[in-house]
Design a protein around this motif. Structure first.
Motif, short mmCIF file in Angstrom:
data_model
loop_
_atom_site.label_atom_id
_atom_site.label_comp_id
_atom_site.label_asym_id
_atom_site.label_seq_id
_atom_site.Cartn_x
_atom_site.Cartn_y
_atom_site.Cartn_z
N ALA A 116 31.55 15.16 61.00
CA ALA A 116 30.90 16.22 61.76
C ALA A 116 31.89 17.22 62.37
O ALA A 116 31.47 18.19 62.98
CB ALA A 116 30.05 15.61 62.87
N ARG B 167 25.38 16.90 61.35
CA ARG B 167 26.01 15.64 60.93
C ARG B 167 26.31 14.71 62.11
O ARG B 167 26.49 13.52 61.92
CB ARG B 167 27.31 15.92 60.20
N HIS C 86 31.27 10.45 60.67
CA HIS C 86 30.17 11.21 60.09
C HIS C 86 30.63 12.51 59.43
O HIS C 86 29.81 13.22 58.85
CB HIS C 86 29.12 11.52 61.16
#
Length: 64
Positions: free
Chosen positions: A61, A10, A59
């Protein structure tokens, strides 16, 4: 103690990572691999598990 984990699939590996700028203990680092490329890395020894980076990552992540 909980630590942050990076979901590499990600992450966009940007040198201007918003989560890196927010980390109070500088546990998120950008390791250059080339002139304009690199990887975002979590230093688990420095991470205190505050979660600020998780809230800022656009994102998604980062996870605790």
């Amino acid at each position: 103690m909980k630590k942050v984990k990076l979901l590499k699939d990600r992450c966009d590996s940007s040198p201007f990572c918003a989560a890196k700028r927010v980390c109070p203990v500088a546990a998120i680092e950008f390791k250059k691999t080339g002139l304009f490329s690199g990887n975002v890395v979590i230093n688990e020894e420095k991470c205190v598990g505050c979660g600020k980076c998780v809230n800022v990552c656009p994102h998604g992540a980062l996870k605790i």
